[in-house]
Design a protein around this motif. Structure first.
Motif, PDB file in Angstrom:
ATOM      1  N   LEU A   1      41.053  -3.130 -50.502  1.00  0.00           N
ATOM      2  CA  LEU A   1      41.170  -1.674 -50.613  1.00  0.00           C
ATOM      3  C   LEU A   1      42.155  -1.283 -51.726  1.00  0.00           C
ATOM      4  N   VAL A   2      43.270  -1.976 -51.749  1.00  0.00           N
ATOM      5  CA  VAL A   2      44.296  -1.637 -52.748  1.00  0.00           C
ATOM      6  C   VAL A   2      43.805  -2.005 -54.159  1.00  0.00           C
ATOM      7  N   ALA A   3      43.223  -3.202 -54.272  1.00  0.00           N
ATOM      8  CA  ALA A   3      42.803  -3.660 -55.611  1.00  0.00           C
ATOM      9  C   ALA A   3      41.425  -3.153 -56.004  1.00  0.00           C
TER      10      ALA A   3
ATOM     11  N   TYR B   1      25.293 -30.607 -48.308  1.00  0.00           N
ATOM     12  CA  TYR B   1      25.960 -29.381 -47.842  1.00  0.00           C
ATOM     13  C   TYR B   1      25.115 -28.156 -48.164  1.00  0.00           C
ATOM     14  N   LYS B   2      25.371 -27.101 -47.398  1.00  0.00           N
ATOM     15  CA  LYS B   2      24.670 -25.842 -47.642  1.00  0.00           C
ATOM     16  C   LYS B   2      25.716 -24.749 -47.807  1.00  0.00           C
ATOM     17  N   VAL B   3      25.631 -24.026 -48.922  1.00  0.00           N
ATOM     18  CA  VAL B   3      26.543 -22.906 -49.152  1.00  0.00           C
ATOM     19  C   VAL B   3      25.832 -21.639 -48.706  1.00  0.00           C
ATOM     20  N   ILE B   4      26.480 -20.882 -47.858  1.00  0.00           N
ATOM     21  CA  ILE B   4      25.902 -19.602 -47.412  1.00  0.00           C
ATOM     22  C   ILE B   4      26.773 -18.483 -47.977  1.00  0.00           C
ATOM     23  N   ALA B   5      26.199 -17.694 -48.863  1.00  0.00           N
ATOM     24  CA  ALA B   5      26.927 -16.534 -49.409  1.00  0.00           C
ATOM     25  C   ALA B   5      26.239 -15.269 -48.911  1.00  0.00           C
ATOM     26  N   ARG B   6      27.048 -14.343 -48.457  1.00  0.00           N
ATOM     27  CA  ARG B   6      26.484 -13.097 -47.915  1.00  0.00           C
ATOM     28  C   ARG B   6      26.840 -11.919 -48.818  1.00  0.00           C
ATOM     29  N   ALA B   7      26.176 -10.805 -48.582  1.00  0.00           N
ATOM     30  CA  ALA B   7      26.388  -9.601 -49.406  1.00  0.00           C
ATOM     31  C   ALA B   7      27.859  -9.185 -49.362  1.00  0.00           C
ATOM     32  N   PRO B   8      28.392  -8.739 -50.506  1.00  0.00           N
ATOM     33  CA  PRO B   8      29.821  -8.364 -50.520  1.00  0.00           C
ATOM     34  C   PRO B   8      30.116  -7.161 -49.627  1.00  0.00           C
ATOM     35  N   ILE B   9      31.324  -7.171 -49.097  1.00  0.00           N
ATOM     36  CA  ILE B   9      31.799  -6.051 -48.281  1.00  0.00           C
ATOM     37  C   ILE B   9      32.716  -5.215 -49.179  1.00  0.00           C
ATOM     38  N   HIS B  10      32.425  -3.920 -49.260  1.00  0.00           N
ATOM     39  CA  HIS B  10      33.228  -3.052 -50.135  1.00  0.00           C
ATOM     40  C   HIS B  10      34.159  -2.176 -49.308  1.00  0.00           C
ATOM     41  N   CYS B  11      35.381  -2.065 -49.748  1.00  0.00           N
ATOM     42  CA  CYS B  11      36.353  -1.172 -49.092  1.00  0.00           C
ATOM     43  C   CYS B  11      36.684  -0.062 -50.097  1.00  0.00           C
ATOM     44  N   LEU B  12      35.818   0.938 -50.163  1.00  0.00           N
ATOM     45  CA  LEU B  12      35.992   1.981 -51.178  1.00  0.00           C
ATOM     46  C   LEU B  12      37.011   3.018 -50.726  1.00  0.00           C
ATOM     47  N   ARG B  13      37.921   3.345 -51.641  1.00  0.00           N
ATOM     48  CA  ARG B  13      39.060   4.201 -51.310  1.00  0.00           C
ATOM     49  C   ARG B  13      38.629   5.637 -50.966  1.00  0.00           C
ATOM     50  N   ALA B  14      37.651   6.156 -51.683  1.00  0.00           N
ATOM     51  CA  ALA B  14      37.303   7.572 -51.542  1.00  0.00           C
ATOM     52  C   ALA B  14      36.512   7.868 -50.265  1.00  0.00           C
ATOM     53  N   GLU B  15      35.936   6.846 -49.689  1.00  0.00           N
ATOM     54  CA  GLU B  15      35.008   7.059 -48.572  1.00  0.00           C
ATOM     55  C   GLU B  15      35.598   7.820 -47.390  1.00  0.00           C
ATOM     56  N   ARG B  16      36.553   7.215 -46.733  1.00  0.00           N
ATOM     57  CA  ARG B  16      37.176   7.807 -45.540  1.00  0.00           C
ATOM     58  C   ARG B  16      38.661   7.486 -45.576  1.00  0.00           C
ATOM     59  N   GLY B  17      39.291   7.655 -44.451  1.00  0.00           N
ATOM     60  CA  GLY B  17      40.700   7.281 -44.351  1.00  0.00           C
ATOM     61  C   GLY B  17      40.835   5.774 -44.451  1.00  0.00           C
ATOM     62  N   ARG B  18      41.987   5.297 -44.853  1.00  0.00           N
ATOM     63  CA  ARG B  18      42.266   3.885 -45.044  1.00  0.00           C
ATOM     64  C   ARG B  18      41.952   3.061 -43.789  1.00  0.00           C
ATOM     65  N   GLU B  19      42.398   3.550 -42.642  1.00  0.00           N
ATOM     66  CA  GLU B  19      42.200   2.809 -41.388  1.00  0.00           C
ATOM     67  C   GLU B  19      40.712   2.651 -41.083  1.00  0.00           C
ATOM     68  N   ALA B  20      39.971   3.744 -41.245  1.00  0.00           N
ATOM     69  CA  ALA B  20      38.533   3.723 -40.929  1.00  0.00           C
ATOM     70  C   ALA B  20      37.795   2.764 -41.857  1.00  0.00           C
ATOM     71  N   VAL B  21      38.183   2.742 -43.110  1.00  0.00           N
ATOM     72  CA  VAL B  21      37.520   1.852 -44.084  1.00  0.00           C
ATOM     73  C   VAL B  21      37.766   0.390 -43.705  1.00  0.00           C
ATOM     74  N   ILE B  22      39.017   0.080 -43.373  1.00  0.00           N
ATOM     75  CA  ILE B  22      39.345  -1.311 -43.027  1.00  0.00           C
ATOM     76  C   ILE B  22      38.650  -1.727 -41.727  1.00  0.00           C
ATOM     77  N   GLU B  23      38.646  -0.826 -40.767  1.00  0.00           N
ATOM     78  CA  GLU B  23      37.983  -1.161 -39.494  1.00  0.00           C
ATOM     79  C   GLU B  23      36.488  -1.388 -39.675  1.00  0.00           C
ATOM     80  N   ALA B  24      35.873  -0.545 -40.498  1.00  0.00           N
ATOM     81  CA  ALA B  24      34.430  -0.698 -40.749  1.00  0.00           C
ATOM     82  C   ALA B  24      34.153  -2.031 -41.453  1.00  0.00           C
ATOM     83  N   ALA B  25      35.000  -2.370 -42.414  1.00  0.00           N
ATOM     84  CA  ALA B  25      34.821  -3.633 -43.150  1.00  0.00           C
ATOM     85  C   ALA B  25      34.999  -4.817 -42.202  1.00  0.00           C
TER      86      ALA B  25
END
Lengths: 301, 160
Positions: free
Chosen positions: A229-231, A248-272
């Motif tokens: 969120l900060v960076a 071995y098998k590498v499993i990569a999943r879709a990135p999780i974004h913590c966008l600053r403008a979306e909601r409050g900081r707490e809500a963004v982190i909890e959703a992520a």
């Protein structure tokens, strides 16, 4: 006296790391299955707290499973753990080749191309080997944040191992209560580096928050998401799992974004963190025998 | 690390590579095969168990104690093998000091010692009365001979 003995021969002591190096250098590859089989039996009894932790986690991951069957599953988990640390040591000492397949290659390419990102992984499969291989394949430096080792000599041995295996591309930092580490990581991300963090178990005195995993409320580290969120960088869930001998098998999943403008900081982190928990659930449910969280994560019921 | 599919199959032993070649694949020398690792490992361990169990039968009496010894045997052989690796490693350290051994790991030397010991046991099996033991010994010696032959054939094929 007992403390000395524990420090010298305890499960987390450097003695076993040295012995692993000895084994990898001296046991021909075709005798490793037998050797690892018996060592797993030994550690099944010797590392009783780890066994109990696996059992308590299995109760939640596989609800309704038989207690007797879970005893065998706990052994299988330790057997897989032994293989992955042996393979990582093998790569470090002999540069042994491994075959790997990738699921979600587009996300791995995005991670490799990102100017600063967080690689979020779990104590699953060969996360050590994965970091080294990623750094070498994509010519990217990785800062790896690990839970602190209880034994100082073991920590030094781990550091040296990464230096040797990663040829300087993987730098290890330990997750402590110090404020210096998050700032270091933030600076590293801002200069375009990739920071790898294990996000499947909380470390004492390090920031964490409640989320849901397998229907239970658990504490997971929220540091990766605060950093994201900060960076303003994406968080990429990546796992590396052993699926056969030297494969071995590498499993990569879709990135999780913590966008600053979306909601409050707490809500963004909890959703992520909710998205991360769902990802963890999916991967752990399918590969429970490679979840090496050797501490109980769920509260006792 | 290699991406599956972009490289040919990898086998450590010439016999496996030759069999794969004869079926149209282009394998290379690498330790990628679980069949080799688990198959050969079980065979080496199994032959050792049979050898020690049969030797114990001569010395251990009565039968009840012999059965207890058989239960302990797999663990005892595991511990014995750890001792063997250790003793060999001391010998290798000496050879390194004398400049007679320079491989990165001790595995090549350990491999030669283990193959030699198992081949001696297999040779001993060939002269045993029990048919299945004789067959086991012949099976090992057959595999060993075929692998040595495969090394020669592979060399000629690669040079051709």
């Amino acid at each position: 006296m007992a403390g000395d003995w524990g420090r010298r021969f305890g499960v987390r002591s450097v003695l076993w790391r040295h012995y692993l190096d000895f084994g990898v250098s001296n046991v021909p590859f075709y005798l490793r299955p037998v050797t690892i089989f018996f060592w797993s039996i030994f550690f099944y009894f010797f590392a009783a707290p780890a066994r109990r932790a696996i059992l308590s986690n299995l109760k939640v991951v596989l609800p309704g499973s038989s207690g007797w069957l879970n005893l065998a599953r706990a052994w299988l988990t330790l057997y897989n753990f032994a293989w992955t640390i042996a393979d990582a040591a093998d790569y470090k000492l002999a540069r042994t080749e491994f075959v790997y397949t990738v699921e979600g290659e587009e996300f791995l390419e995005q991670l490799a191309a990102a100017h600063g990102a967080i690689l979020l992984t779990a104590h699953m499969g060969s996360y050590d080997l994965g970091a080294v291989v990623f750094a070498q394949r994509y010519q990217r430096e990785i800062r790896m944040v690990r839970a602190p080792e209880s034994d100082e000599q073991t920590a030094q041995h781990v550091d040296r191992s990464f230096e040797r295996a990663g040829a300087g591309a993987v730098k290890v930092a330990y997750n402590t209560s110090s404020m210096a580490l998050p700032l270091d990581m933030l600076n590293a991300i801002r200069t375009g580096e990739i920071v790898s963090i294990q996000g499947d178990r909380p470390v004492p005195n390090v920031s964490q928050r409640a989320t849901h995993l397998f229907g239970e409320v658990v504490q997971l580290p929220d540091g990766p998401f605060m950093l994201a969120l900060v960076a303003q960088v994406p968080v990429f869930p990546v796992f590396i799992l052993r699926n056969a001998f030297h494969h071995y098998k590498v499993i990569a999943r879709a990135p999780i974004h913590c966008l600053r403008a979306e909601r409050g900081r707490e809500a963004v982190i909890e959703a992520a963190m909710e998205i991360w928990s769902r990802t963890l659930e999916e991967v752990i449910a399918e590969h429970w025998s490679q979840w090496f969280s050797l501490v109980p994560l769920f509260s006792k019921r | 690390m290699r991406t599956a599919g972009t490289r040919p199959l990898g086998y450590a032993f010439a016999l496996s590579r030759l069999v794969a070649r004869s079926t149209g694949f282009r394998p290379r020398r690498a330790e990628f095969s679980g069949a080799e690792a688990y198959g050969l490992g079980l065979l080496v361990y199994g032959i050792t168990c049979v050898f020690v169990a049969r030797a114990l039968a001569v010395f251990v009496r009565p039968l009840a104690i012999y059965f207890i010894a058989l239960v302990i045997l797999p663990f005892a052989i595991w511990i014995g093998s750890l001792l063997l690796y250790y003793i060999n490693s001391l010998l290798i350290a000496l050879l390194r000091r004398l400049g007679l051994y320079s491989a990165v790991t001790n595995n090549p030397f350990q491999h030669v010692v283990i193959m030699s010991l198992i081949s001696l046991i297999a040779l001993r099996f060939v002269f045993e009365e029990a048919v299945w033991v004789r067959l086991l010994g012949l099976f090992w010696l057959g595999l060993l001979s075929l692998n040595l032959l495969s090394i020669v054939i592979e060399k000629f094929v690669d040079e051709a």
